[in-house]
Design an enzyme around this catalytic site. Structure first.
Site, PDB file in Angstrom:
ATOM      1  N   GLU A 161       5.833  67.621  68.217  1.00 19.11           N
ATOM      2  CA  GLU A 161       5.069  66.567  67.521  1.00 19.11           C
ATOM      3  C   GLU A 161       3.886  66.086  68.346  1.00 19.11           C
ATOM      4  O   GLU A 161       2.836  65.744  67.803  1.00 19.11           O
ATOM      5  CB  GLU A 161       5.987  65.392  67.170  1.00 19.11           C
ATOM      6  N   ASN A 190       1.219  62.067  61.442  1.00 20.52           N
ATOM      7  CA  ASN A 190       2.499  62.142  60.725  1.00 20.52           C
ATOM      8  C   ASN A 190       2.583  60.841  59.924  1.00 20.52           C
ATOM      9  O   ASN A 190       2.794  59.763  60.487  1.00 20.52           O
ATOM     10  CB  ASN A 190       3.636  62.260  61.752  1.00 20.52           C
ATOM     11  N   LYS A 246       2.706  57.506  62.023  1.00 22.25           N
ATOM     12  CA  LYS A 246       3.779  57.421  63.037  1.00 22.25           C
ATOM     13  C   LYS A 246       3.223  57.142  64.428  1.00 22.25           C
ATOM     14  O   LYS A 246       2.341  57.871  64.914  1.00 22.25           O
ATOM     15  CB  LYS A 246       4.554  58.739  63.026  1.00 22.25           C
ATOM     16  N   GLU A 276      10.705  61.739  55.949  1.00 17.99           N
ATOM     17  CA  GLU A 276       9.541  62.140  56.754  1.00 17.99           C
ATOM     18  C   GLU A 276       9.169  63.587  56.403  1.00 17.99           C
ATOM     19  O   GLU A 276      10.048  64.416  56.146  1.00 17.99           O
ATOM     20  CB  GLU A 276       9.944  62.073  58.239  1.00 17.99           C
ATOM     21  N   ASN A 303      13.532  63.412  60.229  1.00 19.91           N
ATOM     22  CA  ASN A 303      13.999  64.793  60.422  1.00 19.91           C
ATOM     23  C   ASN A 303      14.591  64.806  61.824  1.00 19.91           C
ATOM     24  O   ASN A 303      13.854  64.900  62.813  1.00 19.91           O
ATOM     25  CB  ASN A 303      12.839  65.791  60.408  1.00 19.91           C
ATOM     26  N   CYS A 309      10.914  58.106  61.424  1.00 23.47           N
ATOM     27  CA  CYS A 309      11.859  58.824  62.283  1.00 23.47           C
ATOM     28  C   CYS A 309      12.049  58.201  63.665  1.00 23.47           C
ATOM     29  O   CYS A 309      12.714  57.203  63.808  1.00 23.47           O
ATOM     30  CB  CYS A 309      11.497  60.303  62.386  1.00 23.47           C
TER      31      CYS A 309
HETATM   32  N1  CDT Z   1      11.180  63.635  63.729  1.00 29.86           N
HETATM   33  C1  CDT Z   1      11.606  62.921  64.769  1.00 29.86           C
HETATM   34  O1  CDT Z   1      10.958  61.978  65.193  1.00 29.86           O
HETATM   35  N2  CDT Z   1      12.754  63.318  65.339  1.00 29.86           N
HETATM   36  C2  CDT Z   1      13.264  62.715  66.525  1.00 29.86           C
HETATM   37  C3  CDT Z   1      13.965  63.726  67.327  1.00 29.86           C
HETATM   38  C4  CDT Z   1      14.047  63.314  68.726  1.00 29.86           C
HETATM   39  S1  CDT Z   1      14.488  64.593  69.785  1.00 29.86           S
HETATM   40  C5  CDT Z   1      12.974  65.181  70.353  1.00 29.86           C
HETATM   41  C6  CDT Z   1      14.198  61.534  66.269  1.00 29.86           C
HETATM   42  O2  CDT Z   1      14.057  60.536  66.978  1.00 29.86           O
HETATM   43  O3  CDT Z   1      15.080  61.619  65.426  1.00 29.86           O
END
Ligand code: CDT
Length: 308
Positions: free
Chosen positions: A142, A106, A123, A46, A193, A168
């Site tokens: 985000e 995204n 996304k 991502e 990420n 993600c």
């Molecule tokens: N990038 C991304 O979607 N990261 C989320 C972090 C969640 S915590 C706010 C994930 O689900 O891995």
């Protein structure tokens, strides 16, 4: 046998100061490794072109726009597309997309072996918050910088297989895999990420973070009889750690390849798309076994409604 040799191109940290060009050079090094390993397809993370910028609150829109791509391919990514075409390797990678009419997503794209973009995914499940949150140890904005994706969960025929993407946080939602499963998906590609630290639960250890990531992807694979490739951007970005844990999962839910580092690393597995057939025609033959007359809430209700 319909074998696709897949390279999961985990990427180490990208610092705020790193240029797109420098990052693309790293992506091409991984692509070269994939070529040497006989890969047909390479999956990158991502937001593969930049640092994970939603960790910062930015008020000024022109500063926000710096992190977005107005077209794809563009000048910075053209060398990656050219290298992929020369190698005859299909690729998938994520980036921040600003559309011609000013929408922000995204996004991840999928190409064929000639580097033509044949699929775009935006996304859907955006985690985090939209305003500065002083209670958190770091921001996850985000919901501020992106709009929820408007394309659903499409599946495309590519390399003689049915392929879909998610990004993600999407990987944690069973509906995502099932939407693609209902289109016969055989390979789900996703990049992530994921901060190593939970900004709202500081004593949650990395073991549990990795476990939840793997649990989500292995369950999605098994319950839809599909390959799942989940690829991290990992390492310390401007002092903020991102976890690794990149894996390739087979249609029985077993992890068949796994990254062992938090830096740029290629994980490779020869994935037979025909391995999906048994599950899809037996225990997860959806047409025979699903009971949609009992699933109305799933498509009509987002939150919990207590009936007592
Ligand atoms: N990038 C991304 O979607 N990261 C989320 C972090 C969640 S915590 C706010 C994930 O689900 O891995």
């Amino acid at each position: 046998m319909r074998e696709i040799v897949i390279g999961g191109a985990q990427m180490g940290a990208i610092q705020k100061a790193d240029t797109r060009e420098a990052v693309v050079d790293r992506m091409i090094v991984l692509l070269d490794q994939a070529k040497a390993a006989g890969c047909d397809l390479v999956v990158y993370p991502e937001l593969a072109l930049t640092t994970f910028f939603p960790r910062w609150f930015i008020d000024n829109q022109s500063e926000v726009d710096f992190w977005f791509e107005n077209e794809m391919p563009n000048a910075a990514t053209a060398p990656l597309f050219a290298a992929a075409k020369k190698a005859q390797i299909a690729i998938s990678f994520g980036y921040a997309e600003r559309t011609q009419d000013g929408h922000y997503y995204n996004t991840s794209v999928l190409t064929d072996r000639d580097a033509n973009i044949i699929g775009t995914y935006r996304k859907v499940h955006l985690p985090g918050h939209s305003e500065y949150d002083p209670e958190r140890s770091f921001q996850h904005l985000e919901k501020r910088y992106f709009e929820p994706g408007n394309l659903g969960f499409p599946v495309w025929k590519n390399l003689n297989a049915r392929m879909g993407m998610c990004i993600c946080n999407d990987r944690r939602w069973p509906e995502v895999y099932r939407e693609m499963g209902l289109q016969g998906v055989e390979l789900v590609m996703l990049g992530y990420n994921t901060p190593t630290v939970n900004s709202q639960l500081s004593d949650e250890g990395i073991e549990q973070r990795l476990y939840h990531s793997e649990l989500s992807m292995t369950a999605g694979a098994y319950q839809n009889a599909t390959w799942v490739v989940g690829i991290a951007k990992a390492g310390l970005e401007d002092g903020h750690p991102l976890m690794a844990g990149s894996i390739i999962v087979d249609p029985n839910g077993y992890v068949v390849a796994r990254a062992s580092s938090e830096v740029d690393e290629l994980v490779v597995h020869a994935c037979d798309m025909d391995a999906c057939t048994f599950g899809k025609t037996t225990i997860f033959d959806f047409g025979r076994h699903r009971r949609i007359e009992h699933y109305q809430r799933i498509g009509t209700q987002a939150g919990v409604v207590i009936n007592d």
